[in-house]
Design an enzyme around this catalytic site. Structure first.
Site, short mmCIF file in Angstrom:
data_model
loop_
_atom_site.label_atom_id
_atom_site.label_comp_id
_atom_site.label_asym_id
_atom_site.label_seq_id
_atom_site.Cartn_x
_atom_site.Cartn_y
_atom_site.Cartn_z
N GLY A 1 0.81 -1.21 0.00
CA GLY A 1 0.00 0.00 0.00
C GLY A 1 0.84 1.26 0.00
N CYS A 2 0.47 2.19 0.86
CA CYS A 2 1.15 3.50 0.91
C CYS A 2 2.59 3.40 1.40
CB CYS A 2 0.37 4.44 1.82
SG CYS A 2 -1.31 4.80 1.24
N ALA A 3 2.93 2.31 2.10
CA ALA A 3 4.31 2.14 2.57
C ALA A 3 5.26 1.74 1.45
CB ALA A 3 4.36 1.09 3.68
#
Length: 373
Positions: A137-139
């Site tokens: 995801g955003c990581a």
């Protein structure tokens, strides 16, 4: 020492404003029992504009997961090549100089990965390693930097290309009317980004130490439910409190490197929402101004998932960077709950010698090799 060079960013042409988002929520969910709360939460994101891959009228339709995924593939193949060549230009390299492509995306699915298409279509060497990352995801923006850094530590004269492609609007689900889902409808935007990590030479952020941290027993705080209609984003109400648990990991990484995180010269972090930035100011004891680039990304483009750290970093470059050898942190946060962190020092570009071809020439040679332009 590996160097993260200036990123290249692109966003779609379609724009939706905060006012339009709020009006849509009032119209579509007029009978929602918590509409007032939803509107307040969207307003509090601070997101003023977002770019989306389709006009809003088409975004609100759901033709099925297959149609959406075909759109993801088509638009990725349209939008990614220009940012790849932009990143190569910024690094002073061509396609044949790249040894690894790290591709990150959580908003569509392709197998083979887009990396195979890039190698075939843009002229990268057939020996180029491929590392697709789909489920961070955003990581994943921070993870891509770290895996490229690791690769260049193992092969000091190698170069890695990072590509991030996020069309979050393709995950819109009209039947998901929980408060977390409606908030995400007003928070996420679309973007593509690319950046090169050079194993030797180059200007930008000299990568010195990286690390990862997982907060135990938080797997269900940020997640996808994969159903017949595609990816259904699920957001737990506890997510805004995560910086209280992740800030110590950021501080610990800095201390391992004998740096004081409160005294760094730049901070480029994933701006999932304003609470993340506000809490980091408190827990890391830094001034709000230190997160101005991450906040500008959030305000002007929304949460663009794995692309956030590259967009914020490009803003730092555009602003002239910091003093040579200035110390800083880059961090991405996402499902798990996971933090991907890297420390680095600023390395200004040397003045080119007279007659030097320069980055633009290298990049144009890359385009010629690929038959583009």
């Amino acid at each position: 020492m590996a160097t993260l060079c200036r990123p290249s960013i692109a966003v779609p042409d379609n724009i939706i404003t905060m006012d339009e988002t709020l009006q849509l929520a009032r119209t579509i969910h007029a009978d929602h029992p918590q509409l007032g709360l939803v509107l307040r939460l969207i307003e509090n994101t601070g997101v003023r504009t977002r770019h989306i891959i389709q006009p809003i009228e088409q975004t609100l339709q759901h033709p099925g997961f297959e149609s959406r995924n075909l759109l993801y593939e088509r638009e990725a193949k349209r939008m990614v090549p220009p940012v790849v060549f932009g990143a190569l230009d910024n690094a002073g390299l061509g396609v044949r100089d790249i040894d690894l492509i790290v591709y990150v995306s959580c908003t569509g699915f392709m197998m083979p990965s887009l990396t195979a298409w890039l190698i075939n279509e843009l002229g990268f060497g057939t020996e180029t390693r491929q590392l697709p990352i789909a489920q961070l995801g955003c990581a994943a923006g921070g993870a891509a930097i770290n895996r490229a850094h690791d690769f260049c530590l193992a092969y000091p004269h190698a170069n890695a290309l990072i590509v991030a492609c996020e069309f979050c609007s393709l995950c819109y689900q009209p039947t998901d009317i929980g408060v977390g889902s409606l908030l995400s409808n007003g928070l996420f935007g679309d973007a593509v980004a690319a950046a090169v990590v050079r194993g030797h030479g180059g200007a930008g952020v000299r990568l010195e130490r990286n690390g990862s941290h997982l907060v135990p027993d938080t797997e269900d705080w940020i997640s996808y439910a994969v159903r017949g209609t595609g990816f259904h984003f699920q957001l737990d109400k506890r997510v805004p409190t995560t910086m209280k648990m992740l800030a110590p990991a950021l501080r610990a990484l800095s201390e391992q490197h004998s740096w004081d995180i409160s005294g760094l010269d730049f901070h480029i972090v994933h701006a999932g929402g304003p609470r993340i930035l506000d809490d980091l100011c408190t827990f890391l004891e830094v001034e709000p101004e230190m997160f101005r680039y991450s906040r500008a990304t959030l305000t002007e483009r929304g949460n663009i998932a794995s692309c956030v750290v590259f967009d914020a970093l490009e803003r730092l470059f555009r602003d002239g960077g910091v003093g040579d050898a200035g110390r800083g942190l880059i961090a991405g946060f996402g499902p798990g709950i996971t933090a991907e962190m890297v420390l680095g020092t600023w390395a200004a570009a040397p003045r080119p010698a007279v007659g030097h071809l320069g980055a633009i020439g290298h990049g144009r040679r890359a385009e010629e090799q690929a038959g583009v332009g």
